[in-house]
Design a protein around this motif. Structure first.
Motif, PDB file in Angstrom:
ATOM      1  N   LYS A  96      -5.016 -34.577  -1.379  1.00 44.27           N
ATOM      2  CA  LYS A  96      -4.809 -34.758   0.059  1.00 44.27           C
ATOM      3  C   LYS A  96      -4.499 -36.221   0.326  1.00 44.27           C
ATOM      4  CE  LYS A  96      -7.587 -35.620   3.659  1.00 44.27           C
ATOM      5  NZ  LYS A  96      -6.758 -36.570   4.362  1.00 44.27           N
ATOM      6  N   SER A 123      -7.736 -31.892   6.977  1.00 46.38           N
ATOM      7  CA  SER A 123      -8.016 -30.832   5.995  1.00 46.38           C
ATOM      8  C   SER A 123      -8.056 -29.482   6.687  1.00 46.38           C
ATOM      9  CB  SER A 123      -9.356 -31.092   5.296  1.00 46.38           C
ATOM     10  OG  SER A 123      -9.304 -32.252   4.532  1.00 46.38           O
ATOM     11  N   LEU A 131      -2.333 -29.641   6.488  1.00 47.62           N
ATOM     12  CA  LEU A 131      -2.114 -29.221   5.099  1.00 47.62           C
ATOM     13  C   LEU A 131      -0.869 -28.364   4.915  1.00 47.62           C
ATOM     14  CD1 LEU A 131      -5.765 -28.373   4.002  1.00 47.62           C
ATOM     15  CD2 LEU A 131      -4.459 -30.467   3.562  1.00 47.62           C
TER      16      LEU A 131
END
Length: 190
Positions: free
Chosen positions: A11, A17, A30
């Motif tokens: 990431k 997230s 994401l």
């Protein structure tokens, strides 16, 4: 019955997230990194300012296991100042942080001072000019994951975090050379 899918991602800094963000301000999510199948969930979270290893799955049981206290999560933190052995010792025994408006004592953790150059794992966005004071790296391994816990732990001993990178979950390690997203058959997590 459809087979579950699992992903290991690096990431990047500046991404949430999550896949959906319903606030007015635009955020990077994401879904911009890969065309994940419907029902994919992040296992735990890394805040927008954190980066590193993140696991995703379509299997809720795998998610529950990885988030449990049975699985270690290791972070490398670049902190403001030269962290001391005394601070590392205090951190390893548990420190008081705020969580949900309450005082909370963290579980014992593994802490070690790291001898990395400041530009370790360089990223596009500059952290801070070294002329503004010394910085150092520390490894913190926890088995719990309270909101911004590692940042709060380090601040509690006088070393605010400038950069936070999750480098390990169980036996899975962040591979800086690998693609940003890798699909794996199954997570083998110890």
């Amino acid at each position: 019955m459809p087979q579950h899918r699992h992903f290991i991602i690096h990431k990047p800094f500046g991404f949430l997230s999550q896949f959906i963000y319903e606030q007015k301000r635009k955020k990077r999510l994401l879904g911009e990194l890969f065309d994940f199948p419907q029902g994919t969930m992040a296992i735990g979270r890394l805040d927008e300012d954190s980066e590193g290893l993140l696991l995703l799955t379509t299997d809720g049981k795998v998610s529950e296991y990885v988030r449990s206290r049975k699985v270690e999560k290791e972070y490398y933190a670049l902190v403001d100042g030269i962290i001391t052995e005394e601070a590392a010792e205090i951190l390893s025994k548990g420190v008081e942080i705020g969580f949900n408006g309450q005082k909370y004592i963290t579980l014992p953790s593994k802490v070690s001072l790291l001898d990395f150059p400041i530009d370790y794992m360089a990223r596009r966005q500059k952290i801070r000019d070294p002329r503004h004071g010394p910085m150092s790296w520390v490894s913190v391994t926890v088995t719990e994951g309270k909101f911004r816990q590692v940042r709060k732990m380090l601040a509690a001993v006088g070393f605010p975090v400038l950069r936070l990178v999750r480098v390990r979950i169980g036996n899975l390690k962040l591979d800086l050379e690998a693609a940003a997203v890798q699909e794996v058959e199954n997570f083998e997590i110890d």
